[in-house]
Design a protein around this motif. Structure first.
Motif, PDB file in Angstrom:
ATOM      1  N   UNK A 162       0.805  -1.217   0.000  1.00  0.00           N
ATOM      2  CA  UNK A 162       0.000   0.000   0.000  1.00  0.00           C
ATOM      3  C   UNK A 162       0.842   1.273   0.000  1.00  0.00           C
ATOM      4  N   UNK A 163       2.130   1.144   0.312  1.00  0.00           N
ATOM      5  CA  UNK A 163       3.002   2.316   0.265  1.00  0.00           C
ATOM      6  C   UNK A 163       3.135   2.921  -1.118  1.00  0.00           C
ATOM      7  N   UNK A 164       2.828   2.160  -2.143  1.00  0.00           N
ATOM      8  CA  UNK A 164       2.859   2.684  -3.507  1.00  0.00           C
ATOM      9  C   UNK A 164       1.810   3.761  -3.724  1.00  0.00           C
ATOM     10  N   UNK A 165       0.771   3.738  -2.877  1.00  0.00           N
ATOM     11  CA  UNK A 165      -0.365   4.655  -3.073  1.00  0.00           C
ATOM     12  C   UNK A 165      -0.349   5.823  -2.105  1.00  0.00           C
ATOM     13  N   UNK A 166       0.755   6.013  -1.379  1.00  0.00           N
ATOM     14  CA  UNK A 166       0.829   7.104  -0.409  1.00  0.00           C
ATOM     15  C   UNK A 166       0.657   8.456  -1.099  1.00  0.00           C
ATOM     16  N   UNK A 167      -0.095   9.360  -0.474  1.00  0.00           N
ATOM     17  CA  UNK A 167      -0.374  10.670  -1.068  1.00  0.00           C
ATOM     18  C   UNK A 167       0.887  11.490  -1.308  1.00  0.00           C
ATOM     19  N   UNK A 168       1.874  11.342  -0.424  1.00  0.00           N
ATOM     20  CA  UNK A 168       3.101  12.129  -0.529  1.00  0.00           C
ATOM     21  C   UNK A 168       4.158  11.470  -1.404  1.00  0.00           C
ATOM     22  N   UNK A 169       3.813  10.374  -2.049  1.00  0.00           N
ATOM     23  CA  UNK A 169       4.762   9.651  -2.883  1.00  0.00           C
ATOM     24  C   UNK A 169       5.041   8.281  -2.301  1.00  0.00           C
ATOM     25  N   UNK A 170       5.642   7.393  -3.083  1.00  0.00           N
ATOM     26  CA  UNK A 170       5.878   6.022  -2.632  1.00  0.00           C
ATOM     27  C   UNK A 170       6.601   5.960  -1.292  1.00  0.00           C
ATOM     28  N   UNK A 171       6.129   5.083  -0.420  1.00  0.00           N
ATOM     29  CA  UNK A 171       6.726   4.869   0.897  1.00  0.00           C
ATOM     30  C   UNK A 171       6.985   3.370   1.049  1.00  0.00           C
ATOM     31  N   UNK A 172       7.998   2.987   1.830  1.00  0.00           N
ATOM     32  CA  UNK A 172       8.396   1.573   1.899  1.00  0.00           C
ATOM     33  C   UNK A 172       7.523   0.741   2.826  1.00  0.00           C
ATOM     34  N   UNK A 173       6.220   0.882   2.702  1.00  0.00           N
ATOM     35  CA  UNK A 173       5.281   0.224   3.610  1.00  0.00           C
ATOM     36  C   UNK A 173       4.503  -0.868   2.887  1.00  0.00           C
TER      37      UNK A 173
END
Length: 252
Positions: A162-173
């Motif tokens: 789901x980190x691919x969909x972070x509002x602030x940009x990709x996150x390693x989650x």
């Protein structure tokens, strides 16, 4: 209660002062991975395999990345720098014969790549190779074999990046569900903190999941399920002088 990412590899710090003390101890003992003008990356590794990457800007610590010296169990392909975390395609687990090119595609996800400070922008398709993939278990639970490990967000043995969909940009989650193959407890000498490294099979990939013993005092037995939210950290094999790193001018 969750764990911090550093605590998952035995590098937890209770407050800014403790963190500053740890960084001060690590800095003179870290090795230089790469420097490029005002930027430098240093790496320190404990005998337990716990690792801390330090990004320096003009001689000051600007970024920290906890990691682990993991095994080369996956292939990263098409790694692209995203201005922070690096978006990586995980192609496969290595076959016993090490035939990377024949391994099937697995999934696309976001991960902090240890070499991300020097990944050029727009490098998709050029940055690839065998790698380790570590999952820092910041908010997970261990479900014993035979008990219900159902999750409303994903099926057993799967990943939800789901980190691919972070509002602030990709996150390693990523949300992870995987079966434990084996596990062991390790201790970081400088902090005295214990952590668990569990080899987990998920989505056809073997991932090293790291858990803070303070939150997970019992060793996960083989066959149990690790389920929850993790921070992904990858490391590409080989020396940091690969051709995809920024060119360094040669002076006589």
């Amino acid at each position: 209660m969750g764990s911090s990412a550093p605590a998952c590899v035995g590098l937890g710090a209770d407050g800014p002062a403790a963190l500053a003390g740890l960084v001060s101890w690590v800095l003179p003992r870290a090795r230089l991975m790469r420097s490029n003008g005002s930027r430098a990356v240093l790496s320190w590794q404990d005998s337990s395999g716990a690792r801390l990457l330090l990004g320096l800007a003009y001689g000051r610590v600007a970024d920290l990345l906890p990691s682990l010296a993991g095994s080369l169990t996956v292939r990263l392909d098409g790694v692209t720098h995203a201005g922070g975390p690096s978006v990586a395609s995980v192609a496969s687990v290595a076959s016993p014969a090490g035939r990377w090119r024949r391994a099937p595609f697995a999934t696309t996800l976001a991960a902090d790549v240890e070499e991300h400070w020097f990944l050029p922008s727009g490098a998709r398709g050029r940055v690839r190779g065998p790698a380790s993939l570590v999952a820092l278990g910041v908010d997970v639970r261990v479900v014993p074999e035979g008990q219900d490990a159902a999750d409303p967000l994903l099926g057993p043995g799967s990943l939800l990046p789901y980190g691919l969909l972070a509002d602030s940009g990709p996150a390693p989650l990523t949300r992870l569900s995987g079966s434990v193959l084996r596990a062991e407890t390790r201790t970081v000498e400088v902090t005295g903190q214990a952590f668990t490294v569990a080899r987990v099979l998920t989505c056809g990939l073997e991932v090293d999941v790291c858990l803070a013993v303070r939150e997970h005092p019992e060793l996960p037995p083989p066959g149990s399920t690790v389920l929850g939210d993790v921070v992904l950290v990858g490391s590409l094999a080989g020396r940091p002088s690969r051709r995809w790193l920024p060119h360094r001018s040669r002076r006589s």
